[in-house]
Every structure is written in structure tokens, then in C-alpha cells.
Design an enzyme around this catalytic site. Structure first.
Site, PDB file in Angstrom:
ATOM      1  N   HIS A  98      37.279 -80.937 -91.858  1.00 45.06           N
ATOM      2  CA  HIS A  98      36.605 -82.370 -92.427  1.00 45.06           C
ATOM      3  C   HIS A  98      35.284 -82.076 -92.347  1.00 45.06           C
ATOM      4  O   HIS A  98      35.685 -82.861 -91.062  1.00 45.06           O
ATOM      5  CB  HIS A  98      37.712 -82.895 -92.540  1.00 45.06           C
ATOM      6  CG  HIS A  98      37.458 -84.058 -93.870  1.00 45.06           C
ATOM      7  ND1 HIS A  98      38.269 -84.036 -95.435  1.00 45.06           N
ATOM      8  CD2 HIS A  98      36.192 -84.834 -93.965  1.00 45.06           C
ATOM      9  CE1 HIS A  98      37.263 -85.147 -96.872  1.00 45.06           C
ATOM     10  NE2 HIS A  98      36.895 -85.556 -95.264  1.00 45.06           N
TER      11      HIS A  98
ATOM     12  N   VAL B 197      30.674 -71.025 -66.498  1.00 47.13           N
ATOM     13  CA  VAL B 197      31.116 -70.591 -65.557  1.00 47.13           C
ATOM     14  C   VAL B 197      29.791 -70.196 -64.128  1.00 47.13           C
ATOM     15  O   VAL B 197      29.199 -70.024 -64.052  1.00 47.13           O
ATOM     16  CB  VAL B 197      32.131 -69.786 -65.929  1.00 47.13           C
ATOM     17  CG1 VAL B 197      32.878 -69.639 -67.334  1.00 47.13           C
ATOM     18  CG2 VAL B 197      31.360 -68.430 -65.863  1.00 47.13           C
TER      19      VAL B 197
ATOM     20  N   PHE C 125      28.363 -69.058 -61.748  1.00 47.13           N
ATOM     21  CA  PHE C 125      26.886 -69.974 -60.791  1.00 47.13           C
ATOM     22  C   PHE C 125      26.820 -71.201 -61.744  1.00 47.13           C
ATOM     23  O   PHE C 125      25.456 -72.210 -61.145  1.00 47.13           O
ATOM     24  CB  PHE C 125      25.610 -68.730 -60.815  1.00 47.13           C
ATOM     25  CG  PHE C 125      24.371 -68.846 -60.245  1.00 47.13           C
ATOM     26  CD1 PHE C 125      24.409 -68.715 -59.014  1.00 47.13           C
ATOM     27  CD2 PHE C 125      23.605 -69.688 -60.856  1.00 47.13           C
ATOM     28  CE1 PHE C 125      22.796 -69.354 -58.297  1.00 47.13           C
ATOM     29  CE2 PHE C 125      22.022 -70.212 -61.133  1.00 47.13           C
ATOM     30  CZ  PHE C 125      21.539 -69.609 -59.417  1.00 47.13           C
ATOM     31  N   GLU C 126      27.048 -71.629 -63.115  1.00 43.54           N
ATOM     32  CA  GLU C 126      26.082 -72.370 -63.717  1.00 43.54           C
ATOM     33  C   GLU C 126      26.761 -73.576 -63.513  1.00 43.54           C
ATOM     34  O   GLU C 126      26.763 -74.962 -63.735  1.00 43.54           O
ATOM     35  CB  GLU C 126      26.490 -71.774 -65.247  1.00 43.54           C
ATOM     36  CG  GLU C 126      25.440 -70.870 -66.065  1.00 43.54           C
ATOM     37  CD  GLU C 126      25.720 -70.110 -67.058  1.00 43.54           C
ATOM     38  OE1 GLU C 126      24.779 -70.135 -67.614  1.00 43.54           O
ATOM     39  OE2 GLU C 126      26.822 -69.085 -67.170  1.00 43.54           O
TER      40      GLU C 126
ATOM     41  N   ASN D 111      31.654 -82.467 -83.608  1.00 45.76           N
ATOM     42  CA  ASN D 111      32.064 -81.463 -82.833  1.00 45.76           C
ATOM     43  C   ASN D 111      32.450 -80.202 -83.768  1.00 45.76           C
ATOM     44  O   ASN D 111      32.827 -80.838 -85.032  1.00 45.76           O
ATOM     45  CB  ASN D 111      32.551 -81.605 -81.761  1.00 45.76           C
ATOM     46  CG  ASN D 111      32.223 -82.480 -80.515  1.00 45.76           C
ATOM     47  OD1 ASN D 111      31.604 -82.306 -80.050  1.00 45.76           O
ATOM     48  ND2 ASN D 111      33.177 -83.210 -79.847  1.00 45.76           N
TER      49      ASN D 111
ATOM     50  N   HIS E 104      33.119 -84.504 -90.510  1.00 42.72           N
ATOM     51  CA  HIS E 104      33.013 -85.732 -89.670  1.00 42.72           C
ATOM     52  C   HIS E 104      32.332 -85.658 -88.558  1.00 42.72           C
ATOM     53  O   HIS E 104      32.109 -84.436 -87.552  1.00 42.72           O
ATOM     54  CB  HIS E 104      33.847 -85.809 -90.177  1.00 42.72           C
ATOM     55  CG  HIS E 104      35.115 -85.510 -88.448  1.00 42.72           C
ATOM     56  ND1 HIS E 104      35.823 -84.422 -89.222  1.00 42.72           N
ATOM     57  CD2 HIS E 104      35.844 -85.935 -87.579  1.00 42.72           C
ATOM     58  CE1 HIS E 104      36.238 -83.748 -87.198  1.00 42.72           C
ATOM     59  NE2 HIS E 104      36.298 -85.000 -86.494  1.00 42.72           N
TER      60      HIS E 104
END
EC number: 2.7.7.12
Length: 381
Positions: free
Chosen positions: A186, A341, A343-344, A175, A188
């Protein structure tokens, strides 16, 4: 290939019209899901939430960073003065090696209240000792060291899980950016080893097997990669060692990328040749540099590696195909993100800009145009 249909102008003449100009649905054969594509919405004005643009990190060593060499972590432990990659047990793991079973080890017979105890391990892998050095700015040799680290952890964790159980998965992911919930800038990633195969990779493999059974054993992702290389319209970048990065035909996120081999079946990173691994390091740097250059900012994303859930005992008969998913949230600029958000959440994924247009923008986002961080200086905290 982009589908077309004909449109009458009122006379007997019919002109071909690209489906990309109209609302349509696309099918994701990996997950068996659809995405609604609404090209006309790209023109709508935006008065919604705007994010604070990410600022490039410029400090080689941060004394307050829990991941920098020599620093103290929240547990009181000190990181070693590492010079390459650094792998350690996550201080706040989502999985435990021996969790307490609640009630019974058996799955409940009640179809409405099913549960089962699971176990696993969570590790953190620091890509580099420098606090400011993202993968896009690393040398190819340094990215190769990261790949070696992934291979080692995958092999080690996979062996442990195979000794404990016949099932399981080693999931490698990263992420990047606060927008994706990353708590430390940092560079990773993480490795979660589970005693089960999570839904996403499990569904992919089920669909790979189903596809192969009706096509004399051919592999879905290899067939798809070859067709994308031939068509070129969604290709972002390609490396002669056998890797191609595309905005997939069924992409849900605006600038989503699927990175995969196009020359042969490779069930896991353990089966990579030296040439293929260096090519992978090269194209990873290429993709991430294009991302950073797109909106001239440190581009946030979630990236993950899908492969054989555990190291394959027989690579030739393994149904998996190694590939990387990149899911970045940015939509129009460094400050405007896409929200999954409405409908999704209740219906199905929806996107505005068509994947073909997103691929053009990423192709034009040349990786060498944006100056990278100065990574030619030795690391001296």
C-alpha cells in the site's frame, strides 16, 4: 562538466580522452566520501543472484492489508474510512517518546563505550486510500495532498521537539518494494522524529556551512544545481518552477537521483511557494514514472527528504537546503540488483555504469510511454 585528459597514439598527436572511459574516483562533497567508478565492468557477464520481478498491484482495496481504509491492524485498531492521506503512530516504532535511561542521562566519559538515551516518535503516512495507486500514478493534485501531509507532520513534530529540546530532527522517507524491506505494498511513507540529528543530514549541513564560509555565504547545493542545469549531461528532468532531478556526479547507486531546487535557497518544505510545491509534485510524478518505465516494473527504491532538521526559526540564515535522495537498487534489469558488499563495505562505494550514461537512460525512459493505473475512477472499496 566531464573531465578529460590527453592520450598519445605513439606520434606527436594527442587526442582528448574522457575520464568516463577509464577507472577513476569521484568525490561526494555532501558527505565527504568517494566513489570508485569502473566503466569497463559494465560488460561483465552476470551469473549471480536474480530477484523475482515485482508485479504491479491491481487491487484497489485489499481486505488483508493493514493500511487500507477500514481494515484491522495487528494491534487490533481499525483504520478509519479515510479518503485522502492518513497519518498514524507506527504500531512498531523504532523510537519511544520516553525511553528508560540506562544508568545515566550523561554521555559516558569513556571514549570506547559511549552511549546516551534518545527519544522520539515514529509515524506512518498513507499516501492514498487506494491500495494500487502509487505516487507515479496519482494525479498532481493528489501528490500535492501528500506534500501537504509532509508539511503538516514536519511542522507539528518539529514544534513538539523544539519545545522539548534545542536539538532534533524530523526525517521523512519512503521505502518502496519488498527488495527495500517494505512490508506493505500500500502506498505509504514514514516520519521518524529524533531527539538528535542523524549522521547523514548532520554531515551534509556541516559541509554546507564549511562550503559557504569560504565562498561568501553561497550554498553548495544551489551552486551545484545551477552547474548541472547549465551542463545538462546528468539532468534527468527539469521543471520551470525551479526543480531539477539529476543523477549526481558522485552517485553510488546505479540509477540514483538527487532532486533539488535550482533557483533559490529553500531550507525546508515549509518555505515553498504554491508554484514551487505544484512543481515539486509534478517532477516527483515525472521521476517515479521514469523509474517504473526503465525496466517496465514497479521500481524499488528508498527515498528521503533532507531539509532543516527542525522547522527553521529564521529561514534566511538557515544553512540547510531542501532536497530529495532516491536510492534504487536495480542494476541491469528488473531481476538484477546491485549489492553493496565486499570492497564497498570495507573500502568505499563502487559503481560500473557512469552517472552520465544512467542519466541518458532515465531521460529516454519517457514518463508518458508506460500506461499508468486507472486513477480516474472514484475509490469504492
Amino acid at each position: 562538466m566531464t573531465a578529460t585528459h590527453t592520450h598519445s597514439n605513439g606520434s606527436n598527436d594527442f587526442t582528448p580522452v574522457s575520464i568516463n572511459d577509464h577507472v577513476h574516483r569521484r568525490f561526494n562533497p555532501l558527505l565527504g566520501k568517494h566513489v570508485l567508478v569502473s566503466p569497463h565492468r559494465s560488460l561483465r557477464p552476470w551469473n549471480g543472484q536474480k530477484e523475482t520481478p515485482a508485479i504491479p498491484v491491481e487491487t484497489p482495496h485489499d481486505s488483508k492489508c493493514y493500511l487500507c481504509p477500514g481494515n484491522k491492524r495487528t494491534t487490533g485498531q481499525h483504520n478509519p474510512d479515510y479518503k485522502g492521506i492518513y497519518v498514524f503512530e507506527n504500531d512498531f516504532p523504532a523510537l519511544l517518546p520516553d525511553p528508560l535511561a540506562v544508568g545515566t542521562n550523561k554521555i559516558s566519559d569513556d571514549p570506547l563505550f559511549q552511549s546516551e538515551p534518545v527519544r522520539g516518535r515514529c509515524k506512518v503516512i498513507c499516501f492514498h486510500p487506494r491500495h494500487d495507486l502509487t505516487m507515479a500514478a496519482m494525479r498532481i493534485s493528489e501528490i500535492n495532498h501528500v506534500l501537504d501531509g509532509w508539511k503538516d507532520v514536519y511542522a507539528e513534530e518539529g514544534k513538539i521537539m523544539q519545545e522539548e529540546s534545542s536539538d532534533g530532527c524530523v526525517q521523512i522517507f519512503e521505502n518502496r518494494g519488498a527488495m527495500m524491506g517494505c512490508s506493505a505494498p500500500h502506498p505509504h511513507g514514514q516520519v521518524w522524529t529524533t531527539s538528535f540529528v542523524p549522521d547523514e543530514p548532520a554531515t551534509e549541513i556541516e559541509n554546507f556551512v564549511r562550503y559557504a564560509s569560504g565562498r561568501s555565504g553561497s550554498h553548495m547545493l544551489l551552486d551545484y544545481a545551477l552547474r548541472e542545469v547549465k551542463a545538462r549531461e546528468r539532468v534527468v528532468t527539469l521543471h520551470e518552477s525551479g526543480w531539477v532531478a539529476v543523477v549526481p556526479y558522485w552517485a553510488a547507486w546505479p540509477f540514483e537521483i538527487l532532486l533539488m531546487p535550482y533557483k533559490r535557497h529553500i531550507p525546508s518544505i515549509l518555505q515553498l511557494t504554491a508554484e514551487e510545491q505544484t512543481g515539486l509534485a509534478t517532477i516527483l510524478k515525472d521521476v517515479l514514472s521514469r523509474y517504473d518505465n526503465l525496466f517496465s516494473c514497479p521500481f524499488p527504491y528508498s527515498m528521503g527528504l533532507h531539509q532543516s532538521p527542525l522547522p527553521p526559526t529564521d529561514p534566511t540564515s538557515n544553512s540547510a537546503q531542501v532536497h530529495f535522495h532516491f536510492y534504487p537498487p536495480l542494476l541491469r534489469s528488473a531481476t538484477v540488483r546491485k549489492f553493496m558488499v565486499g570492497f564497498e563495505l570495507l573500502g568505499e562505494a563502487q559503481r560500473d555504469i557512469v552517472p552520465e550514461q544512467a542519466a541518458v537512460r532515465l531521460r529516454e525512459s519517457l514518463p508518458h510511454k508506460r500506461a499508468t493505473l486507472s486513477n480516474d475512477k472514484p475509490y469504492n472499496p
